[in-house]
Design a protein around this motif. Structure first.
Motif, PDB file in Angstrom:
ATOM      1  N   THR A  97       0.825  -1.207   0.000  1.00 49.77           N
ATOM      2  CA  THR A  97       0.000   0.000   0.000  1.00 49.77           C
ATOM      3  C   THR A  97       0.858   1.256   0.000  1.00 49.77           C
ATOM      4  OG1 THR A  97      -1.737  -1.192   1.217  1.00 49.77           O
ATOM      5  CG2 THR A  97      -1.850   1.210   1.201  1.00 49.77           C
ATOM      6  N   THR A  98       1.887   1.287   0.840  1.00 49.02           N
ATOM      7  CA  THR A  98       2.747   2.460   0.911  1.00 49.02           C
ATOM      8  C   THR A  98       3.530   2.655  -0.375  1.00 49.02           C
ATOM      9  OG1 THR A  98       2.987   2.119   3.298  1.00 49.02           O
ATOM     10  CG2 THR A  98       4.557   3.593   2.241  1.00 49.02           C
ATOM     11  N   GLY A  99       4.086   1.576  -0.907  1.00 51.81           N
ATOM     12  CA  GLY A  99       4.882   1.681  -2.119  1.00 51.81           C
ATOM     13  C   GLY A  99       4.077   2.161  -3.312  1.00 51.81           C
ATOM     14  N   PHE A 100       2.922   1.542  -3.551  1.00 53.30           N
ATOM     15  CA  PHE A 100       2.131   1.941  -4.710  1.00 53.30           C
ATOM     16  C   PHE A 100       1.406   3.262  -4.466  1.00 53.30           C
ATOM     17  CE2 PHE A 100       2.920  -2.400  -5.954  1.00 53.30           C
ATOM     18  CZ  PHE A 100       3.048  -2.289  -7.331  1.00 53.30           C
ATOM     19  N   GLY A 101       1.095   3.570  -3.207  1.00 53.14           N
ATOM     20  CA  GLY A 101       0.542   4.887  -2.908  1.00 53.14           C
ATOM     21  C   GLY A 101       1.548   5.981  -3.233  1.00 53.14           C
ATOM     22  N   ALA A 102       2.809   5.731  -2.897  1.00 50.22           N
ATOM     23  CA  ALA A 102       3.864   6.700  -3.224  1.00 50.22           C
ATOM     24  C   ALA A 102       4.039   6.821  -4.734  1.00 50.22           C
ATOM     25  CB  ALA A 102       5.173   6.274  -2.568  1.00 50.22           C
ATOM     26  N   LEU A 103       4.027   5.690  -5.449  1.00 53.11           N
ATOM     27  CA  LEU A 103       4.157   5.729  -6.900  1.00 53.11           C
ATOM     28  C   LEU A 103       3.000   6.506  -7.532  1.00 53.11           C
ATOM     29  CD1 LEU A 103       5.579   4.874  -9.499  1.00 53.11           C
ATOM     30  CD2 LEU A 103       4.304   2.719  -9.405  1.00 53.11           C
ATOM     31  N   PHE A 104       1.816   6.360  -6.971  1.00 51.01           N
ATOM     32  CA  PHE A 104       0.648   7.110  -7.447  1.00 51.01           C
ATOM     33  C   PHE A 104       0.907   8.613  -7.366  1.00 51.01           C
ATOM     34  CE2 PHE A 104      -3.461   8.981  -5.710  1.00 51.01           C
ATOM     35  CZ  PHE A 104      -3.942   9.341  -6.957  1.00 51.01           C
ATOM     36  N   MET A 105       1.381   9.094  -6.218  1.00 45.33           N
ATOM     37  CA  MET A 105       1.616  10.531  -6.051  1.00 45.33           C
ATOM     38  C   MET A 105       2.783  11.023  -6.900  1.00 45.33           C
ATOM     39  SD  MET A 105       0.831  11.169  -2.000  1.00 45.33           S
ATOM     40  CE  MET A 105       1.980   9.904  -1.420  1.00 45.33           C
ATOM     41  N   VAL A 106       3.829  10.209  -6.992  1.00 50.57           N
ATOM     42  CA  VAL A 106       5.004  10.612  -7.771  1.00 50.57           C
ATOM     43  C   VAL A 106       4.659  10.708  -9.256  1.00 50.57           C
ATOM     44  CG1 VAL A 106       7.296   9.885  -8.546  1.00 50.57           C
ATOM     45  CG2 VAL A 106       6.680   9.725  -6.120  1.00 50.57           C
ATOM     46  N   GLY A 139      -4.450  -3.251  -2.311  1.00 56.15           N
ATOM     47  CA  GLY A 139      -3.640  -3.700  -1.184  1.00 56.15           C
ATOM     48  C   GLY A 139      -4.234  -3.294   0.144  1.00 56.15           C
ATOM     49  N   TYR A 140      -4.724  -2.057   0.230  1.00 55.39           N
ATOM     50  CA  TYR A 140      -5.319  -1.594   1.487  1.00 55.39           C
ATOM     51  C   TYR A 140      -6.597  -2.368   1.803  1.00 55.39           C
ATOM     52  CZ  TYR A 140      -6.868   1.510   5.185  1.00 55.39           C
ATOM     53  OH  TYR A 140      -7.272   2.008   6.410  1.00 55.39           O
ATOM     54  N   CYS A 141      -7.412  -2.589   0.793  1.00 53.17           N
ATOM     55  CA  CYS A 141      -8.667  -3.320   1.024  1.00 53.17           C
ATOM     56  C   CYS A 141      -8.401  -4.756   1.459  1.00 53.17           C
ATOM     57  CB  CYS A 141      -9.532  -3.297  -0.234  1.00 53.17           C
ATOM     58  SG  CYS A 141     -10.218  -1.674  -0.632  1.00 53.17           S
ATOM     59  N   LEU A 142      -7.419  -5.404   0.855  1.00 54.50           N
ATOM     60  CA  LEU A 142      -7.085  -6.772   1.257  1.00 54.50           C
ATOM     61  C   LEU A 142      -6.601  -6.809   2.701  1.00 54.50           C
ATOM     62  CD1 LEU A 142      -5.329  -8.105  -1.961  1.00 54.50           C
ATOM     63  CD2 LEU A 142      -7.572  -8.773  -1.065  1.00 54.50           C
ATOM     64  N   TRP A 143      -5.793  -5.798   3.094  1.00 54.61           N
ATOM     65  CA  TRP A 143      -5.353  -5.708   4.491  1.00 54.61           C
ATOM     66  C   TRP A 143      -6.550  -5.536   5.421  1.00 54.61           C
ATOM     67  CZ3 TRP A 143      -6.218  -1.380   7.580  1.00 54.61           C
ATOM     68  CH2 TRP A 143      -5.692  -1.476   8.882  1.00 54.61           C
ATOM     69  N   ALA A 144      -7.440  -4.615   5.065  1.00 52.16           N
ATOM     70  CA  ALA A 144      -8.573  -4.321   5.941  1.00 52.16           C
ATOM     71  C   ALA A 144      -9.505  -5.521   6.071  1.00 52.16           C
ATOM     72  CB  ALA A 144      -9.346  -3.118   5.405  1.00 52.16           C
ATOM     73  N   LEU A 145      -9.759  -6.212   4.973  1.00 52.86           N
ATOM     74  CA  LEU A 145     -10.661  -7.356   5.023  1.00 52.86           C
ATOM     75  C   LEU A 145     -10.026  -8.549   5.724  1.00 52.86           C
ATOM     76  CD1 LEU A 145     -12.153  -7.124   1.428  1.00 52.86           C
ATOM     77  CD2 LEU A 145     -13.286  -6.550   3.587  1.00 52.86           C
TER      78      LEU A 145
END
Length: 315
Positions: free
Chosen positions: A188-197, A241-247
């Motif tokens: 989640t952190t890695g792809f979230g960062a790639l999204f913003m970059v 990734g975040y949804c899989l973690w939460a579920l």
């Protein structure tokens, strides 16, 4: 004669590019260290917060120290980067206002200040923190300096390096406290960062299209369609990734009043969708600027943070 003419043309531009920063030379050095971007280093609390260790005694002592050390390393990179890019920055409509490009900080002094910070931060980390923290800071410095010199000119690699810088910020807090990051946290952190970059790169490409003075040479090699594909892909993987973690975690019996983990998915997805509005418009610049200037996005972020905290605390 030609050189004299060039100097005469550049001198008014440099003088009129920006007023001298407050505080004279020290103030100009501080401005070059990008105080507004220090907010990115708040990511050092990400792993301890995810593990529910944010307010432990060790966290209260080590996390502020790690924040300062990472800020010093980032400042060192900014100083060296601005010294190397001073000539190119003078041709940019915004970056020409930077103190080094505007002539308020001499290039040799910027190199020297960056070198001092780049040496002192890892040394202090080796003395005051676990060895893994010093190793990560050293790796961050080496990677970012290589980016300044070579890697920012390599397609795709430039995106990966900047994204990794965000990921290192998110990991270092856990390393300082001996907390191993989970796979969902890294995804989640890695792809979230790639999204913003990639959204930032896309916005730069849109804004500089057809204009002279683009300081990022790769902006002429990336297509806006490709950068759009990257930020859309990254946003989708981060949400998944975040949804899989939460579920997954939500399936564990809990004593909380509400299933905060599952509910936090709503706020997380809304935040990504709201950020994507600015990315689609080509106005997604620095991530901290996007969040701070949009009250709705800031409010969604606060709601998500509250839900996440309740989920970690199992309330």
């Amino acid at each position: 004669m030609a050189e004299t003419a060039v100097l005469r043309q550049r001198t008014p531009e440099r003088r009129g590019s920006a007023p001298p920063p407050r505080g004279g030379l020290p103030g100009a050095l501080l401005q070059t260290a990008r105080p507004r971007q220090w907010i990115k280093n708040v990511l050092v609390v990400a792993a301890p917060a995810a593990a529910g260790e944010l307010f432990s005694r060790a966290a209260l002592v080590r996390l502020p120290l790690v924040f300062v050390l990472f800020t010093a390393c980032a400042a060192a990179v900014y100083l060296v980067n601005d010294a190397r890019d001073a000539a190119a920055d003078r041709a940019h409509p915004v970056k020409r206002h930077r103190p080094v490009a505007a002539g308020h900080v001499p290039v040799p002094l910027a190199y020297a200040a960056g070198g001092v910070l780049g040496v002192l931060a890892p040394v202090a980390a080796a003395w005051l923190c676990p060895p893994a923290v010093a190793a990560l800071l050293t790796a961050y410095l080496v990677m970012q300096l290589a980016y300044c010199v070579v890697l920012k000119h390599v397609l795709v690699v430039d995106l990966a390096v900047v994204t990794t810088g965000f990921l290192m910020r998110a990991m270092i807090g856990g390393l300082a406290l001996g907390i191993p990051p989970s796979r969902w946290f890294l995804i989640t952190t890695g792809f979230g960062a790639l999204f913003m970059v990639s959204a930032k790169r896309y916005s730069e490409a849109v804004q500089m299209a057809g204009k002279a003075g683009a300081t990022r040479a790769l902006l002429t090699e990336y297509t806006t369609g490709y950068l759009r594909f990257v930020w859309q892909l990254a946003a989708g993987v981060a949400v998944l990734g975040y949804c899989l973690w939460a579920l997954e975690e939500g399936g564990v019996p809990h004593t909380g009043l509400l299933p905060w983990r599952q509910l936090s998915m709503v706020a997380f997805i809304m935040a990504v969708l709201r950020y994507a509005v600015f990315a689609d418009r080509g106005t997604a610049g620095e991530p901290e600027d996007v969040v701070l200037r949009d009250r709705a996005l800031a409010l969604i972020g606060l709601v998500w943070a509250a839900m996440y905290a309740l989920a970690v605390a199992n309330w």
